[in-house]
Design a protein around this motif. Sequence first.
Motif, PDB file in Angstrom:
ATOM      1  N   GLU A   8       0.891  -1.164   0.000  1.00 33.43           N
ATOM      2  CA  GLU A   8       0.000   0.000   0.000  1.00 33.43           C
ATOM      3  C   GLU A   8       0.929   1.214   0.000  1.00 33.43           C
ATOM      4  O   GLU A   8       1.659   1.443   0.976  1.00 33.43           O
ATOM      5  N   ILE A   9       0.959   1.942  -1.130  1.00 32.98           N
ATOM      6  CA  ILE A   9       2.005   2.951  -1.333  1.00 32.98           C
ATOM      7  C   ILE A   9       1.403   4.323  -1.630  1.00 32.98           C
ATOM      8  O   ILE A   9       0.526   4.452  -2.497  1.00 32.98           O
ATOM      9  N   ALA A  10       1.940   5.346  -0.944  1.00 31.80           N
ATOM     10  CA  ALA A  10       1.465   6.714  -1.177  1.00 31.80           C
ATOM     11  C   ALA A  10       2.653   7.641  -1.410  1.00 31.80           C
ATOM     12  O   ALA A  10       3.768   7.337  -0.995  1.00 31.80           O
ATOM     13  N   ILE A  11       2.385   8.754  -2.116  1.00 33.41           N
ATOM     14  CA  ILE A  11       3.417   9.789  -2.239  1.00 33.41           C
ATOM     15  C   ILE A  11       2.803  11.105  -1.759  1.00 33.41           C
ATOM     16  O   ILE A  11       1.586  11.297  -1.861  1.00 33.41           O
ATOM     17  N   ALA A  12       3.641  12.001  -1.233  1.00 27.73           N
ATOM     18  CA  ALA A  12       3.125  13.252  -0.673  1.00 27.73           C
ATOM     19  C   ALA A  12       4.180  14.344  -0.761  1.00 27.73           C
ATOM     20  O   ALA A  12       5.347  14.063  -1.027  1.00 27.73           O
ATOM     21  N   GLY A  13       3.762  15.600  -0.536  1.00 30.52           N
ATOM     22  CA  GLY A  13       4.686  16.739  -0.560  1.00 30.52           C
ATOM     23  C   GLY A  13       4.765  17.360  -1.944  1.00 30.52           C
ATOM     24  O   GLY A  13       4.307  16.773  -2.932  1.00 30.52           O
ATOM     25  N   GLY A  14       5.362  18.547  -2.004  1.00 32.46           N
ATOM     26  CA  GLY A  14       5.388  19.329  -3.254  1.00 32.46           C
ATOM     27  C   GLY A  14       5.901  18.563  -4.466  1.00 32.46           C
ATOM     28  O   GLY A  14       5.326  18.655  -5.556  1.00 32.46           O
ATOM     29  N   VAL A  15       6.961  17.760  -4.298  1.00 31.85           N
ATOM     30  CA  VAL A  15       7.545  17.049  -5.442  1.00 31.85           C
ATOM     31  C   VAL A  15       6.614  15.918  -5.930  1.00 31.85           C
ATOM     32  O   VAL A  15       6.743  15.444  -7.056  1.00 31.85           O
ATOM     33  N   SER A  16       5.659  15.520  -5.093  1.00 28.09           N
ATOM     34  CA  SER A  16       4.733  14.463  -5.548  1.00 28.09           C
ATOM     35  C   SER A  16       3.795  14.984  -6.641  1.00 28.09           C
ATOM     36  O   SER A  16       3.045  14.213  -7.239  1.00 28.09           O
ATOM     37  N   ALA A  17       3.853  16.298  -6.905  1.00 30.27           N
ATOM     38  CA  ALA A  17       3.097  16.856  -8.041  1.00 30.27           C
ATOM     39  C   ALA A  17       3.814  16.542  -9.362  1.00 30.27           C
ATOM     40  O   ALA A  17       3.225  16.699 -10.443  1.00 30.27           O
ATOM     41  N   ASN A  18       5.061  16.087  -9.282  1.00 27.84           N
ATOM     42  CA  ASN A  18       5.878  15.883 -10.486  1.00 27.84           C
ATOM     43  C   ASN A  18       5.332  14.763 -11.381  1.00 27.84           C
ATOM     44  O   ASN A  18       5.077  13.653 -10.925  1.00 27.84           O
ATOM     45  N   LYS A  19       5.177  15.089 -12.676  1.00 29.82           N
ATOM     46  CA  LYS A  19       4.549  14.139 -13.616  1.00 29.82           C
ATOM     47  C   LYS A  19       5.363  12.873 -13.792  1.00 29.82           C
ATOM     48  O   LYS A  19       4.811  11.778 -13.865  1.00 29.82           O
ATOM     49  N   SER A  20       6.688  13.020 -13.869  1.00 29.60           N
ATOM     50  CA  SER A  20       7.543  11.849 -14.065  1.00 29.60           C
ATOM     51  C   SER A  20       7.459  10.933 -12.844  1.00 29.60           C
ATOM     52  O   SER A  20       7.364   9.703 -12.975  1.00 29.60           O
ATOM     53  N   LEU A  21       7.463  11.514 -11.650  1.00 27.76           N
ATOM     54  CA  LEU A  21       7.374  10.701 -10.429  1.00 27.76           C
ATOM     55  C   LEU A  21       6.031   9.965 -10.397  1.00 27.76           C
ATOM     56  O   LEU A  21       5.976   8.762 -10.118  1.00 27.76           O
ATOM     57  N   ARG A  22       4.962  10.685 -10.715  1.00 22.59           N
ATOM     58  CA  ARG A  22       3.626  10.061 -10.694  1.00 22.59           C
ATOM     59  C   ARG A  22       3.564   8.907 -11.696  1.00 22.59           C
ATOM     60  O   ARG A  22       3.031   7.841 -11.398  1.00 22.59           O
TER      61      ARG A  22
END
Length: 345
Positions: A269-283
């Motif tokens: 069960e995985i989540a991402i958060a914080g300003g950089v989680s807006a990054n398209k490549s990361l998403r």
Amino acid sequence: MARRKNNAVILAIESSCDDTSAAVMVDGKVRSNEVATQEMHRAYGGVVPELASRVHQENITLVVDVALRNAGVKTEDLNAIAFTRGPGLMGSLLVGISFAKGLSIGLGIPLIEVNHMEAHVLAHFIDLPTPALPFLCLTVSGGHTEIIRVETPLEMTRLGKTLDDAAGEAFDKTGKMLGLEYPAGPIIDRLAQEGAATYTFPKPQVDGLDFSFSGLKTAILYFLRDRVKTSPGFIEENLNDICASVQDTITDILVDKLKQASTETGIREIAIAGGVSANKSLREKVRHSAAKMGWQIHIPKIEYCTDNAAMIAMAGHFKYQAGRFTSLEAVPDVRLGIPGRHLEG
Ligand code: KG4
Ligand code: ZN
């Protein structure tokens, strides 16, 4: 102090860095979330703490007023005030905490202190579906890069952190070298869409689940210096490809560690958060890994990635339910964090 209610009305205030934000939450649902972003820092290439606190002071009354109005809530309807106690800039935090205390005394309602890093993680409880427990959250912002194991909304442990620069800083400092405005993360993200990751940069070898980005920053600096020496127009002519390459390296480093954390803990069960989680490549990479790793992923709405008071309200809501209130003696804690696993037990 007011008696605890099921359908609590909470006003939340976030002023840890350069965004002044206020939100109203009723019974765990966001009714308003207003953010006043301080644009003037762009001219300085980074946040100027002294300026940030002055502008928070100018904005806070209006931002709170608009949040209450947009929620259709009056001050007398409020049951508690949540505020960011840290981490962040001392002067900026002081503005929010002082405002919250004043309102708490004036209205005779309790205060709830919130840890900004926990709030980034708890942003995942704002909208459905919420993550199943336990889950792992990669929190990536301008000052932090962490992998958090979340047991319950009130119980989390840090499994890894950056040893030097944060991922957001790596984006912002690269942007500075490339002559881009602050904050450069969103600009690099946009330019990278038009480029290809044609250049490769070394990835750090860091033990365990910790991160390091300072070596990458130096590698980029030397790479640009060498290329510009032989071709003075190198940056302008290849800007999109440079952005795509840097972004690809940073997001690879992040996703590799997230995979390692999932394998080590057995949590999918995985989540991402914080300003950089807006990054398209990361998403994109997290989505891509989900299929391979059998992950159930949670990617927040953009407005809940960057700093906002809705996440402070969400964290405040959980504490309100647990009766965890804060005394008027509370002071900012610029280094407040999530305890590491070595402190467990
Ligand atoms: O969480 P946040 O809003 O504030 C802090 O608590 O630091 O994160 C701000 C950071 C900045 O470094 C900014 O450049 C980065 O998040 N950022 C991005 C993107 N949007 C914001 N980095 C990469 N891609 C983006 N789209
Ligand atoms: Zn933040």
